[in-house]
Motif scaffolding. Structure first.
Motif, PDB file in Angstrom:
ATOM      1  N   SER A  78      19.332  51.601  32.658  1.00  0.00           N
ATOM      2  CA  SER A  78      20.859  51.564  32.516  1.00  0.00           C
ATOM      3  C   SER A  78      21.287  53.029  32.958  1.00  0.00           C
ATOM      4  CB  SER A  78      21.029  51.320  31.020  1.00  0.00           C
ATOM      5  OG  SER A  78      20.078  52.142  30.165  1.00  0.00           O
ATOM      6  N   TYR A  79      20.583  54.163  32.473  1.00  0.00           N
ATOM      7  CA  TYR A  79      21.055  55.375  32.612  1.00  0.00           C
ATOM      8  C   TYR A  79      21.257  55.704  34.108  1.00  0.00           C
ATOM      9  CZ  TYR A  79      16.230  57.126  32.237  1.00  0.00           C
ATOM     10  OH  TYR A  79      14.902  57.338  32.189  1.00  0.00           O
ATOM     11  N   TYR A  80      20.329  55.036  34.952  1.00  0.00           N
ATOM     12  CA  TYR A  80      20.224  55.473  36.431  1.00  0.00           C
ATOM     13  C   TYR A  80      21.339  54.572  37.028  1.00  0.00           C
ATOM     14  CZ  TYR A  80      16.938  59.133  36.952  1.00  0.00           C
ATOM     15  OH  TYR A  80      16.313  60.443  37.123  1.00  0.00           O
ATOM     16  N   ILE A  81      21.468  53.172  36.424  1.00  0.00           N
ATOM     17  CA  ILE A  81      22.788  52.478  37.102  1.00  0.00           C
ATOM     18  C   ILE A  81      24.226  53.410  36.879  1.00  0.00           C
ATOM     19  CG2 ILE A  81      24.264  50.504  36.451  1.00  0.00           C
ATOM     20  CD1 ILE A  81      21.940  49.601  37.925  1.00  0.00           C
ATOM     21  N   ASP A  82      24.232  53.957  35.616  1.00  0.00           N
ATOM     22  CA  ASP A  82      25.281  55.070  35.236  1.00  0.00           C
ATOM     23  C   ASP A  82      25.422  56.037  36.600  1.00  0.00           C
ATOM     24  OD1 ASP A  82      27.685  55.920  33.943  1.00  0.00           O
ATOM     25  OD2 ASP A  82      26.264  56.701  32.461  1.00  0.00           O
ATOM     26  N   ARG A  83      24.362  56.577  36.806  1.00  0.00           N
ATOM     27  CA  ARG A  83      24.479  57.781  37.525  1.00  0.00           C
ATOM     28  C   ARG A  83      24.549  57.212  39.091  1.00  0.00           C
ATOM     29  NH1 ARG A  83      21.650  63.035  38.561  1.00  0.00           N
ATOM     30  NH2 ARG A  83      22.294  63.392  36.165  1.00  0.00           N
ATOM     31  N   LYS A  92      29.061  47.357  45.093  1.00  0.00           N
ATOM     32  CA  LYS A  92      29.761  46.548  44.112  1.00  0.00           C
ATOM     33  C   LYS A  92      29.073  44.986  44.304  1.00  0.00           C
ATOM     34  CE  LYS A  92      34.017  46.201  42.057  1.00  0.00           C
ATOM     35  NZ  LYS A  92      35.431  46.538  41.849  1.00  0.00           N
ATOM     36  N   ILE A  93      28.693  44.577  43.346  1.00  0.00           N
ATOM     37  CA  ILE A  93      28.339  42.901  43.423  1.00  0.00           C
ATOM     38  C   ILE A  93      29.636  41.899  43.211  1.00  0.00           C
ATOM     39  CG2 ILE A  93      27.175  41.222  42.030  1.00  0.00           C
ATOM     40  CD1 ILE A  93      25.234  43.660  41.048  1.00  0.00           C
ATOM     41  N   LEU A 107      25.902  39.652  25.376  1.00  0.00           N
ATOM     42  CA  LEU A 107      25.308  40.849  24.480  1.00  0.00           C
ATOM     43  C   LEU A 107      24.934  42.087  25.476  1.00  0.00           C
ATOM     44  CD1 LEU A 107      23.626  39.313  21.354  1.00  0.00           C
ATOM     45  CD2 LEU A 107      25.692  40.691  21.316  1.00  0.00           C
ATOM     46  N   PHE A 108      24.685  41.661  26.691  1.00  0.00           N
ATOM     47  CA  PHE A 108      23.923  42.648  27.662  1.00  0.00           C
ATOM     48  C   PHE A 108      25.048  42.753  28.713  1.00  0.00           C
ATOM     49  CE2 PHE A 108      20.269  40.818  25.121  1.00  0.00           C
ATOM     50  CZ  PHE A 108      19.675  41.928  24.925  1.00  0.00           C
ATOM     51  N   LEU A 109      26.378  42.507  28.579  1.00  0.00           N
ATOM     52  CA  LEU A 109      27.171  42.470  29.651  1.00  0.00           C
ATOM     53  C   LEU A 109      28.193  43.506  29.445  1.00  0.00           C
ATOM     54  CD1 LEU A 109      27.636  38.929  30.792  1.00  0.00           C
ATOM     55  CD2 LEU A 109      26.070  40.527  31.657  1.00  0.00           C
ATOM     56  N   ASP A 114      27.799  50.288  32.785  1.00  0.00           N
ATOM     57  CA  ASP A 114      28.437  49.783  33.805  1.00  0.00           C
ATOM     58  C   ASP A 114      29.386  48.665  33.428  1.00  0.00           C
ATOM     59  OD1 ASP A 114      29.067  48.722  36.356  1.00  0.00           O
ATOM     60  OD2 ASP A 114      27.130  47.482  36.402  1.00  0.00           O
ATOM     61  N   PRO A 115      30.661  49.233  33.145  1.00  0.00           N
ATOM     62  CA  PRO A 115      31.692  48.344  32.442  1.00  0.00           C
ATOM     63  C   PRO A 115      31.890  47.044  33.787  1.00  0.00           C
ATOM     64  CG  PRO A 115      32.415  50.485  32.501  1.00  0.00           C
ATOM     65  CD  PRO A 115      31.181  50.657  33.079  1.00  0.00           C
ATOM     66  N   HIS A 116      32.026  45.782  32.803  1.00  0.00           N
ATOM     67  CA  HIS A 116      31.964  44.712  33.664  1.00  0.00           C
ATOM     68  C   HIS A 116      31.007  44.198  34.961  1.00  0.00           C
ATOM     69  CE1 HIS A 116      36.387  45.008  32.196  1.00  0.00           C
ATOM     70  NE2 HIS A 116      36.484  46.083  32.973  1.00  0.00           N
ATOM     71  N   ASN A 117      29.863  44.928  34.472  1.00  0.00           N
ATOM     72  CA  ASN A 117      28.723  44.775  35.405  1.00  0.00           C
ATOM     73  C   ASN A 117      29.121  44.704  37.106  1.00  0.00           C
ATOM     74  OD1 ASN A 117      28.036  43.290  32.669  1.00  0.00           O
ATOM     75  ND2 ASN A 117      26.169  43.903  33.747  1.00  0.00           N
TER      76      ASN A 117
END
Length: 343
Positions: A78-83, A92-93, A107-109, A114-117
């Protein structure tokens, strides 16, 4: 001559087609089973070049070193997605290409990292807690991270070989967030960990399951999936999610910027999001799945197991890892190196 030219053109077109019919996947070791890769190849005809890493830092360094590293799928925490999203390292997906995205647990979205995934697809998740071997210590004698500072654990603790994880136990013991960037708080956490050094037997993140089964370490910190798997072979193991809080981690699939085979990457993501595939993967790697459709189809004894799927009340004590600023990260790493060298 014209026939020869035609053959050459056909050869190069075929070569280009074959070159495009591949997928370069780079994930954490031990979490994507071989059978899943083989099944994807069989169903799609896409050749997967599969490689693994043992830390986010290794993966991140590779992608930072080259804008054209050649990977199509990676698996940052998670924290590397953030970075990485902030540094424009991720594509962008396009969720319109993922018909199975609906299978994910809400719950995991839309998490803070990563707002809005827009850049990540949750793959596995877990919690970091305290393991205890009942043959050596009473599990009910440990309820908080701060209990590990007791002198009776001298040279007994196994801690994860991960700076953010280890600092989290000191930060939580001091009442701070695991994502704290305050230099004074980080220093206090370091000094707190220095006091713990006499109790630390080893730092280890890989091979933990074997260590737990063989009772080479009998108290310390572990990921819930590893403890669950080890407990199948050694029923003396217990797992505690501390009252002073704990790390919740989520590992996610992502598409790196400049991925050479993007369409194949989407096919892989949609395949891994299938309920049947996510269920089989979870049963293999023993980590909780964020795929709600898959979770609902798991055997009852797994779905009801609080080690793998803690209650919502318990999960409220958890905190998801976020990125910290560069200066804070440098400070963590500086103090981490000192700790690993004995203080």
């Amino acid at each position: 001559m014209r026939g020869f030219v035609s053959l050459v053109v056909i050869f190069f077109l075929a070569s280009a087609t074959f070159a495009d019919n591949v997928l370069n996947v780079y994930t954490w070791s031990g979490v994507v089973p071989d059978f899943a890769i083989q099944q994807f190849e069989k169903e799609t005809g896409i050749k997967v070049n599969f490689s693994t890493y043992d830390s986010n830092e290794i993966m991140y360094a590779k992608l930072k070193a080259s804008k054209d590293a050649g990977y199509d799928i990676i698996e940052p925490s998670s924290y590397y997605i953030d970075r990485m999203r902030k540094q424009d390292l991720l594509e962008k997906i396009d969720k319109t290409k993922l018909s199975n995205f609906k299978n994910l647990n809400p719950l995991f979205l839309n998490a803070d990292y990563d707002p809005h995934n827009h850049y990540s697809i949750p793959f596995i998740w877990g919690a970091t807690g305290i393991f205890v071997n009942k043959n050596y210590y009473a599990p009910n004698s440990i309820t908080k991270w701060s209990d590990l500072w007791d002198k009776k654990y001298e040279n007994q603790l196994m801690l994860l070989d991960d700076s953010r994880e280890v600092f989290s136990i000191a930060l939580k013991s001091l009442g701070y967030s695991i994502n704290d960037s305050d230099p004074e708080h980080i220093k206090k956490a370091y000094l707190k960990l220095r006091e713990l050094l006499p109790n630390i037997k080893l730092f280890k993140s890989d091979g933990v399951i074997t260590i737990l089964i063989d009772e080479d370490a009998n108290v310390g910190m572990a990921w819930n999936g590893d403890l669950y798997k080890a407990k199948k072979e050694n029923d003396n193991l217990a797992f505690i999610l501390p009252k002073d809080g704990f790390v919740l981690w989520i590992d996610n699939f992502a598409i790196p910027k400049n991925a050479p085979h993007r369409e194949n990457a989407y096919k892989f993501l949609n395949f891994m999001l299938r309920a049947d595939v996510a269920k089989a993967v979870s049963l293999s790697n023993n980590f909780p799945t964020p795929n709600l459709a898959a979770q609902k189809s798991l055997p009852e004894d797994i779905r009801a197991n609080p080690i793998i799927y803690p209650s919502k009340e318990t999960l409220r004590r958890g905190e998801i890892e976020r990125d910290v600023n560069d200066s804070a990260l440098e400070l963590y790493e500086k103090y981490w190196e000192k700790l690993k060298m004995g203080g």
